[in-house]
Design a protein around this motif. Structure first.
Motif, PDB file in Angstrom:
ATOM      1  N   CYS A  73       4.485   4.657  -8.878  1.00 14.00           N
ATOM      2  CA  CYS A  73       3.092   5.078  -8.850  1.00 14.00           C
ATOM      3  C   CYS A  73       2.193   3.941  -9.328  1.00 14.00           C
ATOM      4  O   CYS A  73       2.358   3.434 -10.442  1.00 14.00           O
ATOM      5  N   SER A  74       1.245   3.555  -8.503  1.00 12.47           N
ATOM      6  CA  SER A  74       0.343   2.452  -8.860  1.00 12.47           C
ATOM      7  C   SER A  74      -0.694   2.844  -9.899  1.00 12.47           C
ATOM      8  O   SER A  74      -1.377   1.981 -10.443  1.00 12.47           O
ATOM      9  N   GLU A 100      -2.815  12.064   0.605  1.00 11.59           N
ATOM     10  CA  GLU A 100      -3.692  11.368   1.559  1.00 11.59           C
ATOM     11  C   GLU A 100      -4.683  10.447   0.837  1.00 11.59           C
ATOM     12  O   GLU A 100      -4.926   9.306   1.269  1.00 11.59           O
ATOM     13  N   ASN A 101      -5.252  10.944  -0.272  1.00  6.45           N
ATOM     14  CA  ASN A 101      -6.196  10.109  -1.033  1.00  6.45           C
ATOM     15  C   ASN A 101      -5.501   8.916  -1.675  1.00  6.45           C
ATOM     16  O   ASN A 101      -6.069   7.829  -1.770  1.00  6.45           O
ATOM     17  N   TYR A 102      -4.280   9.129  -2.117  1.00 11.18           N
ATOM     18  CA  TYR A 102      -3.523   8.020  -2.711  1.00 11.18           C
ATOM     19  C   TYR A 102      -3.285   6.922  -1.673  1.00 11.18           C
ATOM     20  O   TYR A 102      -3.451   5.731  -1.954  1.00 11.18           O
ATOM     21  N   GLN A 105      -6.359   4.883  -1.198  1.00 11.99           N
ATOM     22  CA  GLN A 105      -6.666   3.979  -2.303  1.00 11.99           C
ATOM     23  C   GLN A 105      -5.636   2.864  -2.456  1.00 11.99           C
ATOM     24  O   GLN A 105      -5.964   1.768  -2.895  1.00 11.99           O
ATOM     25  N   PHE A 106      -4.392   3.187  -2.103  1.00 10.53           N
ATOM     26  CA  PHE A 106      -3.318   2.199  -2.257  1.00 10.53           C
ATOM     27  C   PHE A 106      -2.568   2.081  -0.929  1.00 10.53           C
ATOM     28  O   PHE A 106      -1.499   2.672  -0.751  1.00 10.53           O
TER      29      PHE A 106
END
Length: 222
Positions: A73-74, A100-102, A105-106
């Motif tokens: 996990c970033s 989806e949001n992760y 962002q990454f």
């Protein structure tokens, strides 16, 4: 660890031209060499095609999991098995974020190669004394190296009010699903069949929400 390195499997998955990175592990049938990205697909195949329970298959061939990948996990640097459901639960529970949001962002996720457990179950199973039943070798379900198949669906009896009977006084909650059970065998079966892990792996990943009530026998001398 070089954060620019992401390990993606090169094994082709049946029916999919492109497998998303969050399906990082691979599961294969050593009888017919088919490959899947989801443990439930492998278990369904064993049952429907080869008429084998997971325990019977693993005692001969080992686990279906032939490639293990670890997601980093970033946001919090926590590591976990790179499987969609596990990652989704972590992001939603710990970071209030959807998968989806992760990804937005990454866009370059950190995924590394983990240690495969392919031969572990077979090694343990072959060491068991043939004359002793498999279940007697382990004191608790989570201590067994083999994920035993349990009944997929067990309806619990209830009284006219719809409540579970008094002898179903304990409560077990599946954290990812927020589903409640009053019988431990149904709870463990759900974890096996829905989430593809044994009780020990589940507790290591998600923890546990269990309310176990003890019954006091009222028979004198018991």
């Amino acid at each position: 660890m070089d954060e620019n390195i992401t390990s993606i499997s090169t094994l082709e998955v049946e029916g999919m031209e492109h497998v998303p990175w969050y399906f990082g592990c691979r599961y294969s049938c050593q009888i017919c060499n088919k490959v899947w990205h989801y443990p439930q697909a492998a278990r369904y195949h064993l049952d429907s095609v080869h008429k084998l329970t997971r325990a019977a298959y693993e005692s001969q061939y080992g686990t279906c999991e032939i490639e293990t990948r670890i997601f980093h996990c970033s946001i919090c640097q926590r590591t976990m098995k790179c499987e969609r459901d596990i990652i989704k639960y972590h992001l939603e529970a710990k970071h209030a974020m959807s998968l989806e949001n992760y990804i937005d962002q990454f866009p370059n996720p950190i995924v590394t190669i983990g240690e495969s457990r392919r031969s572990n179950a077979a090694t343990h199973a072959r060491a068991v004394t043939p004359s002793m039943p498999m279940l007697q070798m382990y004191t608790t379900p989570e201590s067994s190296p083999i994920k035993m198949e349990l009944p997929i669906k067990m309806e619990l009896p209830s009284d006219s009010s719809g409540k579970a009977p008094w002898y179903r006084g304990s409560k077990f909650t599946c954290i990812p699903c927020n589903r409640n059970f009053t019988a431990q065998v149904s709870y463990i079966s759900h974890i096996n069949t829905k989430h593809g892990m044994n009780l020990r792996e589940y507790r290591e990943q998600f923890g546990s929400v269990e309310e176990i009530k003890q019954y006091m026998c009222k028979i004198p001398g018991c």
